[in-house]
Design a protein around this motif. Structure first.
Motif, PDB file in Angstrom:
ATOM      1  N   TRP A 106       0.718  -1.137   0.080  1.00  0.00           N
ATOM      2  CA  TRP A 106       0.001   0.097  -0.022  1.00  0.00           C
ATOM      3  C   TRP A 106       0.758   1.175  -0.075  1.00  0.00           C
ATOM      4  N   ALA A 107       1.963   1.077   0.670  1.00  0.00           N
ATOM      5  CA  ALA A 107       2.980   2.364   0.905  1.00  0.00           C
ATOM      6  C   ALA A 107       3.463   2.459  -0.552  1.00  0.00           C
ATOM      7  N   ASP A 108       3.930   1.475  -1.207  1.00  0.00           N
ATOM      8  CA  ASP A 108       4.581   1.867  -2.583  1.00  0.00           C
ATOM      9  C   ASP A 108       3.465   2.225  -3.498  1.00  0.00           C
ATOM     10  N   LYS A 109       2.364   1.762  -3.399  1.00  0.00           N
ATOM     11  CA  LYS A 109       1.114   2.395  -4.114  1.00  0.00           C
ATOM     12  C   LYS A 109       0.937   3.931  -3.737  1.00  0.00           C
ATOM     13  N   TYR A 110       0.902   4.199  -2.380  1.00  0.00           N
ATOM     14  CA  TYR A 110       0.956   5.705  -2.105  1.00  0.00           C
ATOM     15  C   TYR A 110       2.008   6.362  -2.491  1.00  0.00           C
ATOM     16  N   LYS A 111       3.218   5.954  -2.383  1.00  0.00           N
ATOM     17  CA  LYS A 111       4.243   6.448  -2.735  1.00  0.00           C
ATOM     18  C   LYS A 111       4.355   6.895  -4.207  1.00  0.00           C
ATOM     19  N   HIS A 112       3.823   5.908  -4.926  1.00  0.00           N
ATOM     20  CA  HIS A 112       3.708   6.165  -6.425  1.00  0.00           C
ATOM     21  C   HIS A 112       2.715   7.482  -6.622  1.00  0.00           C
ATOM     22  N   GLU A 113       1.621   7.310  -6.036  1.00  0.00           N
ATOM     23  CA  GLU A 113       0.518   8.107  -6.137  1.00  0.00           C
ATOM     24  C   GLU A 113       1.149   9.695  -5.590  1.00  0.00           C
ATOM     25  N   THR A 114       1.878   9.478  -4.396  1.00  0.00           N
ATOM     26  CA  THR A 114       2.395  10.633  -3.802  1.00  0.00           C
ATOM     27  C   THR A 114       3.402  11.267  -4.999  1.00  0.00           C
ATOM     28  N   GLU A 115       4.156  10.348  -5.357  1.00  0.00           N
ATOM     29  CA  GLU A 115       5.209  11.060  -6.229  1.00  0.00           C
ATOM     30  C   GLU A 115       4.501  11.905  -7.458  1.00  0.00           C
ATOM     31  N   GLN A 116       3.403  10.884  -7.856  1.00  0.00           N
ATOM     32  CA  GLN A 116       2.807  11.686  -9.211  1.00  0.00           C
ATOM     33  C   GLN A 116       2.212  12.898  -8.717  1.00  0.00           C
ATOM     34  N   ALA A 117       1.606  13.115  -7.471  1.00  0.00           N
ATOM     35  CA  ALA A 117       1.061  14.171  -7.095  1.00  0.00           C
ATOM     36  C   ALA A 117       2.231  15.278  -6.746  1.00  0.00           C
TER      37      ALA A 117
ATOM     38  N   SER B  14       5.087  15.223  -8.571  1.00  0.00           N
ATOM     39  CA  SER B  14       5.465  15.794  -9.890  1.00  0.00           C
ATOM     40  C   SER B  14       4.538  16.679 -10.138  1.00  0.00           C
ATOM     41  N   GLU B  15       3.180  16.294  -9.953  1.00  0.00           N
ATOM     42  CA  GLU B  15       2.126  17.543 -10.576  1.00  0.00           C
ATOM     43  C   GLU B  15       2.523  18.588  -9.970  1.00  0.00           C
ATOM     44  N   LEU B  16       2.572  18.592  -8.494  1.00  0.00           N
ATOM     45  CA  LEU B  16       2.912  20.001  -7.895  1.00  0.00           C
ATOM     46  C   LEU B  16       4.106  20.449  -8.291  1.00  0.00           C
ATOM     47  N   LYS B  17       5.146  19.679  -8.572  1.00  0.00           N
ATOM     48  CA  LYS B  17       6.376  20.441  -8.999  1.00  0.00           C
ATOM     49  C   LYS B  17       5.984  21.110 -10.482  1.00  0.00           C
ATOM     50  N   GLU B  18       5.317  20.299 -11.124  1.00  0.00           N
ATOM     51  CA  GLU B  18       4.973  20.975 -12.422  1.00  0.00           C
ATOM     52  C   GLU B  18       4.378  22.338 -12.131  1.00  0.00           C
ATOM     53  N   GLN B  19       3.144  22.369 -11.175  1.00  0.00           N
ATOM     54  CA  GLN B  19       2.567  23.464 -10.833  1.00  0.00           C
ATOM     55  C   GLN B  19       3.317  24.586 -10.209  1.00  0.00           C
ATOM     56  N   ASN B  20       4.478  23.876  -9.337  1.00  0.00           N
ATOM     57  CA  ASN B  20       5.459  25.109  -8.816  1.00  0.00           C
ATOM     58  C   ASN B  20       6.263  25.516  -9.848  1.00  0.00           C
ATOM     59  N   THR B  21       6.949  24.693 -10.973  1.00  0.00           N
ATOM     60  CA  THR B  21       7.531  25.283 -11.900  1.00  0.00           C
ATOM     61  C   THR B  21       6.737  26.544 -12.658  1.00  0.00           C
ATOM     62  N   LEU B  22       5.394  26.221 -12.874  1.00  0.00           N
ATOM     63  CA  LEU B  22       4.572  27.018 -13.598  1.00  0.00           C
ATOM     64  C   LEU B  22       4.374  28.312 -12.756  1.00  0.00           C
ATOM     65  N   LEU B  23       4.201  28.073 -11.324  1.00  0.00           N
ATOM     66  CA  LEU B  23       4.035  29.288 -10.601  1.00  0.00           C
ATOM     67  C   LEU B  23       5.385  30.041 -10.503  1.00  0.00           C
TER      68      LEU B  23
END
Length: 1826
Positions: A1012-1023, A1025-1034
């Motif tokens: 579950w942690a790996d799954k959550y980690k994967h999801e977290t990493e995706q989030a 990465s998305e936040l990083k993208e948003q951060n880069t946009l910001l």
């Protein structure tokens, strides 16, 4: 040529139209004689058939060529008829926004209903002095023509302004009067025009009313005579009125009003002063409510009442008279509300105590019963008796209305009389210009007696107009020697006879009025019987028996007979008059007394002219005895008499006509209603003028203009040297009918249509030439195109073939490459297969060889291991054998050695037993004992140490033992614990087992959790990465925002910098404006000064016998001398300027009070200083007395020093007494008397005051110097005595002590030291105080800095709360404010420091000089022995050595001779050619230097004042000579530069040589005189500009505009009656070369005079500005100059001027920039003017022109040839829209009188003063070089 020949295909004609009056159409085929129908095409593209009149066969009028449309003069049109006139006026009014147009001698003015910027003073100046035809049509041109003819012909003039109500007559008359007031040069009398204009509110309120056509219609005519003196300056004015519409007082038609004054009174009824009038709303009164329109939109009657009352006050009508006027007006309103009740058919009665009548009687001050009785009765007188008869209600109402009308008319006349009194001139009138503002022809639906009189007056004016036009035509024909043939023109004499002749309409009307039973019906029948069918101009309406029709010159008018008799009789019963005359209200009888005293119309005025009666409504009397008889004259009779007098006045003057046209009835700006315009054109006589002109030879050309225009129709062989013969020959060929033209002396006369025919031939010729040119050019272009196409085809073929060859080569190359690729591909496949097989083989071999090698390696490894085992076994065996052998050998050795030791022991035992042995041992033992004793001691020590160690060890051991015991105990306990732990271990092992089970479970859960942690980690990493993208946009957005913020900050910074630059520029502009205002004030001052001198000269001429002692002095001592008499500052800045010399011959003037107060103030200051000196002397005396008392006890010390001090004290006391005596004398002289004679310059008291002040000032300076010397000596004593108290100077002290005779001297020395110490102590105290003050100031500064810091922190906190943009702006604003305040503070401090430095420098100079002189005197007085014995060093201030070269000496009495020879009688040409430039300035300065060296204040002041006055006088005498003005401008500037260069100020000494620095002024600061000289230079510069302007002015228009510099470019268009100045150069015509020659002359003269180069640049800039401004102003006022060809001419002329600037190296003078508006105007004439791109280009190009100027040029643009196109109205609108945001001046013209502010940059001279030689030709032999 027959007119019908012009009706060819494409010819344009005018056809009647019911809506547009006339409509343009184009012929579709040629007209042939006999055709009854014309095939036409309208402008909108519709084809129609126009039927000709079968009887007259009259063809429709032809349309003029487009090139002629929009002409200034309608007579310039080739076809003169109604549609051409209408169309030309419409095009000018709508498209070009031009409201004025000439029609022969008539100026047609169309009311724009909009304020136009064409009436300013600049426009007046532009029209002043110009010929009428040289400028565009304008009311100012007519006024200038009248003014010029009055001055030239010595004949009175009249300007007749006529038109409909609302057409702008009054405004036109007002502008004409404004023009006269401006150009007449009578600035002091210009208030006459202001008073006339101020009378407008009054005359409009009492004479204007609202009609259906105009809200402010003038219901009377007026004739204003503007009087001029012999110098043609306005001196007064007189107003005469005609035909006041009295009936409007008692009756108004629907939608009309009574006179404005009644409604103004009603609107102001609530005012306190109007309460007694008992007024109310206008709808309450019968006389103001009949029209039903009591209010005018946009008009505030109450406000208008304020203006009316202000105008009354301005014209001198007192408040009591104003209230009297308003009482009468209010009484009229109340009288209208009086009602009558019928008793029977023949009598009536007023109700008792009728309120309106009661109010009327109260206001008028009459008895109620009398007025009520006579309103209902009348008195009849027969031959034998008199009886009273009642009247009917109708007659009573008519009598009431007649009384109201008569009262109002008399009040109107009384007001006009008072206006004339205010405008009356006190000086005798030499000539006058009359302005007639009279109603035009009127026709309404119902026309009554007023319209009949108005149209009758217009008939008379039209007749006079026709006769004048006819007369001018005849004079023109006679002048040109043209055969005069009688021109048939409309003569309206039959119409006038119908009205005024015997048995005419007026006679019959008067006769009917005399009949007892006369009525309107019987009068109408008489008219029908007398004139119907007998006079063609009289008709009867079909459906009416109470009307008649008269055919006037303008139109048929139907008049209703009803009311004619009543209005003509204007009956007022005599009894009512008597009641009013008996009024207690003094103003009311005054109205009727004026009526009785009215002069006869036939009596002459004192000036000899026959005047008009003041108003037509005022009866004129021939003799006073005929009052009752004359009173019965009818209105028609009075009007006829006044009209005859008006015509006599107009006929005695030269008339000028202005016809005002109302373009529409709705007052829309620039809206043209063709129907209304044609109606007025017919009525005002414009079309009649056209008809008269067209009947003869309307088109007139000079021979030169004809030749220039139609040169294209001539062949080279036709051109002869004689222009006149050439024109004749050509015309005979072109026009076969010789009746179509006539040759005059200077002009060719053409009949109507001939110029159009010539224009058609010229256009055809030009069109054929254009076609030929186009054919040639098109052929050339086609050939060029063919050659270009052939060349292109060859090029294309070459490139195509090359392309094909390249493609084939490419194919071959690709084929070869394919083969190569196949070869290498096949080789690659085979090689790959070989390589695979080889690799497999090698791999098998490697595997096999490896297997064999590994087997071999295993075998070798086993062998090697077995060898090792064998090696170790064999080694072990060998070692065992070796150990056994070694053990046996050692045992054997031990046994042998034991046996040998035993043997040795035996031997030793035997030896020990022997005595000797003991002895030997004993001897050795002693030594050993001692050794042992020592060893014992050592051992004891060691023992002790060891015991100590042992004890320590025991202690240590015990501690260790304890520790070990504790450890053992602890181990025991730990053992127990270990036992317990073992038990716990067992339990823990059990728990571990349990935990292991749980661990397994946990691990399984962990796995699930990890998944579950790996799954959550994967999801977290995706989030993430998305936040990083948003951060880069910001971040990017943040960076963008930061970048934008920085950009905005940069932009804000740039804008702020731009604002700073703009503010700097604005400050520079403000500085220039201030400088300009200052120089204008100087100019005004010089003008007033000249005016004062002129008045003074006139006063002197008027005085026949001069009084003794009051003669005028020499020219150098003018009245200006006192204005420029200043004092040089010697010691302090506030020293009083005093003139010591007073010429006995000069006229005494009373003392200036300000000067007297300054002297008193100065005396007070001197008294205060004297008091302080007295106190100081008292202290010195007390000290001296104390010292004397001590000296009596001891012998005197230092006799020489004490003697010197006592002498100084005595001298100070005597000087003090002297000062007291002088001040007492001064106070006594001032307090004796206060009369002006005593205080006047030259009086005893005045001289005493001046002498005393001078002596006091000198003594004060001496006292200050002596105090300074005493202080310096005291300080030197201190410095000399102090070293004697030190150890280093002990010998000097001993020697000094030895010199002292006794203890008294020592005590005296001690006292001296004590005094010195006191002095030092006081100085220390003062320094302490100063330090404390500095400390306090520093504390204050610290406190202020703290406050500033707090404020800065507050601002920073506030700024941090703001957004970034506002923060930056606020910080910048704060920084700017702070820097500005600091800058101001620093400037203020700098000014204070400069003042202090200057003051201290002056004091230092004087003190140094005085102290040096005193030192010399002291050194002479002291003996050598005293000098040797003196132990104190004397004060030694070195004196400045002076160079006495470079100065000129003259005697005081030779000053006037110097000024006369050097200034007044000096000829500039000789000096400029033969001598060095600026020689007079150098000579004057060298004289000033010598006076400065002598320290003679009076001599310096006198010389400078005489110089300034001399320059002024020579400029006044020869101020029109450019060389004189230039010469003295140059010398004044050089004199000013010398005063600066040798002033001693560091700023002016940078470029001086050391020798020149030695020549600086030493005693006087002449800064004030430098300012005076600078002002004088400004005045001379302005005079120079005026001189060159007067020289250049006549050349500019002719040279820059009219003259064709490039011959043949400009074409001459047909002009009208008012010919313009020809552009062909005659002998007397100025050209561009004339201007350039004049510029060269100006420049060479200025250079010869040595004028500063910067000043020359400013003069050239001013000259070029004048050229550009005058040229542009004339261009904007001349439609004929606004063409493409003229733009080319102007640009060429400007380029020539620029070339002149380049030749003279003056391109950086700014002169070219002044021509920029003219250059852009010329470019505007030449650029394309069609598309939006063109509009954008024009807007960006014409940045130096204002919007009004650009639009004006576009409106005036006129094609010279048919091939050019007009500017469309839509294009002009586009330009206006694009320029609407541009903020520029609405002024149309440039200010040609503007003078740029002049500056005089410092220009030092390198000429050495000592090298200047004075030539003998100057006559200055009385001056000697020093």
């Amino acid at each position: 040529m027959a007119a019908s020949e012009l009706y060819t295909k494409y010819a344009r004609v005018w056809i009647p139209d019911p809506e547009e009056v006339w409509k343009s159409a184009e012929l579709l085929k040629d007209y042939k004689p006999g055709d009854e129908v014309l095939q036409l095409r309208l402008e909108e593209g519709k084809d129609i058939e126009y039927c000709l009149d079968p009887k007259t066969k009259e063809l429709p009028p032809l349309r003029n060529p487009d090139i002629l449309v929009g002409e200034n003069d309608l007579t310039a049109l080739s076809y003169l008829h109604e549609p051409a006139v209408l169309h030309n006026l419409k095009v000018r009014f709508i498209d070009s926004k031009l409201i004025y147009t000439y029609c022969g001698i008539v100026l047609v003015a169309i009311n724009p209903y909009e304020q136009l910027p064409i009436y300013g003073e600049d426009i007046i100046n532009a029209y002043s002095g110009q010929n009428m035809g040289d400028m565009d049509p304008h009311i100012f041109a007519v006024a200038e023509e009248a003014y010029k003819q009055m001055a030239r012909d010595e004949r009175n003039q009249s300007i007749i302004v006529s038109g409909e109500s609302g057409a702008g007559k009054t405004v036109s008359a007002k502008y004409a009067m404004r023009y006269f007031a401006t150009v007449s040069g009578s600035a002091s009398e210009a208030n006459v025009e202001e008073k006339v204009l101020a009378s407008n509110p009054i005359m409009e309120s009492i004479g204007n009313a609202k009609t259906t056509r105009n809200d402010n219609s003038s219901r009377f005519g007026k004739y204003i005579e503007i009087g001029f003196d012999k110098r043609y300056r306005i001196i007064g004015a007189n107003m005469r009125t005609y035909l006041l519409e009295k009936s409007r007082v008692v009756f108004q038609a629907e939608e009309e009003r009574n006179y404005h004054i009644f409604y103004q009174l009603c609107a102001s009824a609530a005012l306190p002063e109007f309460k007694t009038l008992r007024l109310g709303n206008a709808n309450y009164f019968h006389y103001t409510k009949q029209g039903g329109s009591a209010v005018i939109d946009g008009v505030d009657d109450a406000k208008e009442m304020v203006n009316t009352r202000q105008a009354f006050t301005l014209l001198g009508v007192s408040d009591s008279y104003q209230m009297g006027i308003f009482r009468i007006l209010a009484g009229i309103l109340h009288l209208g509300n009086v009602e009558f009740a019928s008793r029977d058919s023949d009598s009536c009665v007023i109700p008792p105590k009728h309120e309106p009548l009661t109010i009327f009687c109260d206001l008028m001050g009459v008895e109620y019963e009398e007025m009520a009785h006579w309103l209902c009765h009348r008195k009849l007188a027969t031959a034998t008796e008199t009886y009273i008869k009642p009247i009917s209600k109708l007659h009573a109402i008519n009598a009431r209305d007649a009384l109201a009308k008569h009262i109002y008319a008399n009040l109107f006349n009384w007001i006009v009389d008072h206006v004339n009194k205010a405008l009356h001139a006190t000086v005798k009138q030499h000539s006058f210009i009359g302005v007639l503002d009279i109603y035009g022809f009127e026709t309404f639906e119902i026309n009554s007696f007023e319209q009949f009189c108005i149209n009758y007056a217009n008939e008379k004016l039209q007749q006079q107009f026709n006769m004048h036009v006819f007369k001018l035509e005849q004079e023109e024909y006679m002048k040109e020697q043209i055969p005069w043939t009688l021109i048939d023109f409309y003569d309206n004499q039959p119409c006038i006879n119908l009205i005024e002749a015997k048995m005419g309409i007026l006679d019959l009307l008067d006769e009917e009025c005399k009949m007892p039973k006369g009525s309107d019906d019987t009068w109408a029948q008489k008219l029908y019987n007398t004139h119907l069918n007998k006079c063609a101009l009289f008709e009867k309406p079909r459906m009416s028996n109470k009307a008649f029709i008269i055919k006037h010159f303008a139109d048929k008018v139907e008049y209703q007979c009803e009311g004619f008799l009543e209005k003509n009789k204007d009956t007022v019963y005599e009894e009512q008059f008597k009641v009013l005359k008996s009024s207690k209200f003094k103003l009311l009888p005054e109205l009727f007394q004026d009526e009785e005293k009215a002069i006869s119309p036939t009596s002459a005025t004192p000036s000899g002219r026959v005047p008009l009666s003041r108003t037509a409504v005022k009866p004129a009397k021939a003799r006073p005895g005929q009052a009752s008889k004359e009173h019965k004259k009818t209105v028609g009779h009075q009007f006829r008499n006044s009209l005859h007098l008006l015509m006599e006045t107009l006929n005695a003057t030269t008339p000028h006509y202005v016809r005002c046209i109302k373009p529409n009835d709705f007052k829309f700006p620039f809206t043209f209603d063709e129907k209304r315009a044609v109606q007025q054109l017919r009525a005002c006589g414009v079309l009649e003028t056209i008809r008269i002109s067209a009947a003869g030879f309307p088109s007139r050309w000079t021979y030169q203009e004809f030749f220039s225009r139609y040169r294209v129709l001539m062949k080279q062989r036709d051109v002869l040297g004689d222009r006149k013969q050439t024109c004749k020959n050509v015309l005979e060929k072109l026009i076969l009918d010789k009746d179509k033209y006539q040759f005059g002396k200077t002009k060719i006369f053409f009949r109507a249509g001939q110029v159009a025919y010539l224009e058609k031939i010229r256009a055809d010729k030009l069109r054929a030439a254009c076609i030929r040119i186009q054919k040639t050019i098109r052929g050339w272009l086609m050939r060029k195109k063919y050659v270009r196409m052939r060349k292109a085809a060859i090029t294309i073929q070459r490139y195509v073939r090359g392309y094909q060859a390249r493609c084939y080569a490419n194919f071959l190359r690709r084929t070869r490459a394919a083969i190569t690729i196949q070869k290498f591909q096949r080789m690659y496949v085979v090689r790959k297969r070989y390589q695979c097989m080889r690799a497999a083989t090698i791999a098998l071999q490697a595997l096999l060889r490896g297997y064999m090698a590994r087997n071999k390696y295993q075998m070798m490894l086993r062998e090697h291991k077995s060898i090792i085992i064998q090696k170790h076994v064999r080694g072990w065996l060998a070692r065992v054998h070796y150990r056994r052998t070694l053990k046996a050998i050692v045992y054997l050795q031990c046994c042998y050695r034991r046996m040998m030791a035993k043997r040795e022991l035996k031997k030793l035992k035997i030896e020990a037993r022997s005595v000797e042995r003991y002895k030997k041992l004993h001897i050795g033992l002693e030594n050993k004992i001692m050794q042992l004793q020592r060893k014992i001691d050592e051992q004891n020590k060691e023992y002790k140490s060891l015991m100590e160690k042992l004890s320590n060890l025991e202690i240590t051991y015990s501690t260790e033992t304890e520790k070990l015991r504790s450890d053992v105990e602890r181990l025991r306990m730990s053992e127990e614990e270990a036992k317990n732990a073992t038990n716990r271990v067992l339990s823990l092992q059990e728990e571990i087992a349990k935990l292991r089970k749980e661990l397994h479970q946990t691990q399984s859960e962990k796995k699930t959790i990890e998944e579950w942690a790996d799954k959550y980690k994967h999801e977290t990493e995706q989030a993430i990465s998305e936040l990083k993208e948003q951060n880069t946009l910001l971040k990017t957005e943040k960076e963008d925002l930061n970048r934008r913020i920085h950009e905005q900050a940069r932009e804000i910074t740039e804008t702020m910098e731009k604002k700073l630059v703009e503010e700097t520029k604005q400050l520079e502009l403000d500085l220039n404006d201030e400088r300009l205002r200052y120089q204008n004030l100087l100019n005004e001052f010089s003008r007033l000064e000249e005016r004062y001198d002129d008045l003074k000269d006139e006063m002197n001429l008027m005085v026949s016998i001069p009084k003794p002692g009051h003669k005028r002095t020499d020219s150098t001592h003018s009245s200006n001398e006192s204005e420029y008499t200043f004092s040089s500052e010697i010691t302090e800045a506030e020293d009083l300027p005093v003139r010591m010399e007073q010429e006995p011959s000069e006229k005494k003037a009373p003392l200036d009070m300000s000067l007297f107060l300054k002297l008193q103030k100065r005396v007070t200051e001197l008294e205060q200083e004297k008091q302080s000196l007295q106190d100081e002397l008292d202290r010195k005396e007390e000290q001296a007395l104390r010292a004397k008392a001590k000296e009596e006890e001891r012998p005197p010390m230092r006799g020489a020093e004490l003697e010197y001090e006592s002498l100084k004290r005595q001298e100070l006391e005597s000087e003090n007494k002297k000062l007291k005596n002088e001040l007492n004398e001064l106070q006594k002289a001032l307090t004796e008397t206060r009369s002006p004679e005593v205080t006047a310059p030259g009086a005893p008291a005045y001289r005493v005051l001046l002498d005393q002040l001078t002596s006091v000032s000198e003594e004060l300076e001496v006292r200050k110097e002596e105090v300074l010397i005493l202080r310096s000596q005291l300080v030197s004593q201190k410095e000399a005595i102090q070293p004697k108290n030190t150890m280093t100077d002990a010998t000097i002290l001993l020697e000094d002590v030895q010199k002292m005779k006794d203890k008294g001297e020592i005590a005296q020395a001690y006292i001296g030291l004590k005094e010195t110490n006191r002095l030092l102590e006081s100085q220390l105290q003062s320094q302490k105080k100063s330090h404390e003050n500095e400390l306090e100031s520093l504390r204050g500064e610290i406190q202020s800095l703290k406050e500033e810091n707090n404020r800065q922190q507050q601002l920073l906190a506030q700024n941090l709360q703001l957004p970034p943009e506002a923060r930056i702006e606020a910080s910048l604003q704060h920084e700017i404010t702070r820097l500005t305040n600091e800058n101001l503070d620093l400037m203020e401090q700098l000014e204070k420091q400069d003042k202090t430095v200057r003051k201290l420098k002056k004091q230092l100079k004087v003190f140094a000089k005085k102290i040096g002189e005193l030192e010399v005197g002291q050194m002479e007085n002291i003996s050598p022995g005293q000098i040797i014995d003196e132990p104190i060093r004397p004060v030694n201030i070195p004196r400045k050595e002076k160079d006495f070269q470079g100065m000129l000496e003259y005697k005081k009495e030779d000053e006037q001779k110097l000024v006369k020879n050097l200034i007044l009688e000096l000829k500039p040409r000789g000096v400029a050619v033969n001598l060095i430039p600026g020689l007079p300035a150098y000579i004057l300065f060298m004289c000033v230097r010598h006076a400065d060296y002598l320290n003679d204040d009076q001599k310096v002041r006198s010389l400078l004042t005489s110089t300034i006055n001399g320059i002024k006088k020579v400029l006044k005498k020869r101020g029109d000579d450019f060389e004189t003005v230039s010469f003295w401008l140059s010398n004044t500037c050089r004199f000013l530069h010398c005063l600066k260069q040798y002033s001693g100020e560091e700023g002016f000494m940078k470029h001086n040589t050391p020798r020149q620095n030695e020549h600086c002024l030493t005693n006087f600061d002449l800064a004030e005189y430098r300012q005076v000289l600078s002002d004088l230079a400004i005045q001379i510069y302005q005079q120079l500009v005026r001189v060159l302007e007067n020289i250049l002015q006549p050349m500019i228009v002719s040279g820059m505009l009219e003259h064709e510099t490039i011959q043949g470019v400009s074409g001459v268009k047909p002009t009208g009656l008012r010919k313009r100045t020809s552009s062909i150069a005659d002998e007397g015509t100025y050209t561009l070369d004339s201007i350039i020659r004049q510029l060269n002359s100006f420049h060479s003269v200025m250079c010869q005079h040595g004028m500063d180069p910067e000043l020359i640049k400013q003069v050239v800039k001013q000259m070029f500005y004048i050229i550009g401004a005058v040229t542009l102003n004339n261009l904007l006022l001349r439609k004929d100059m606004c063409s493409w060809s003229k733009g080319m001419q102007i640009r060429y002329n400007v380029s020539q001027l620029e070339e002149w600037l380049r030749d003279k190296n003056l391109m950086n003078s700014g002169a070219k920039e002044t021509l920029e508006p003219l250059i852009q105007a010329a470019q505007l004439l030449q650029v394309k003017k069609k598309t939006d791109e063109d509009a954008e280009a024009i807007c960006s190009m014409c940045n130096a022109l204002t919007t009004a100027q650009i639009v004006k040029v576009l409106n005036l643009y006129t094609p010279v040839n048919e091939f050019e196109e007009r500017v469309l109205v839509s294009f002009i609108r586009t330009i206006q829209m694009r320029l609407r945001d541009r903020k520029d001046s609405p002024q149309l013209l440039m200010d040609a009188k503007h003078i740029f502010p002049v500056t005089f940059p410092f220009n030092p001279s390198s000429l050495a003063l000592e090298t200047i030689q004075i030539p003998a030709s100057l006559g200055l032999g009385f001056i000697s070089r020093v």
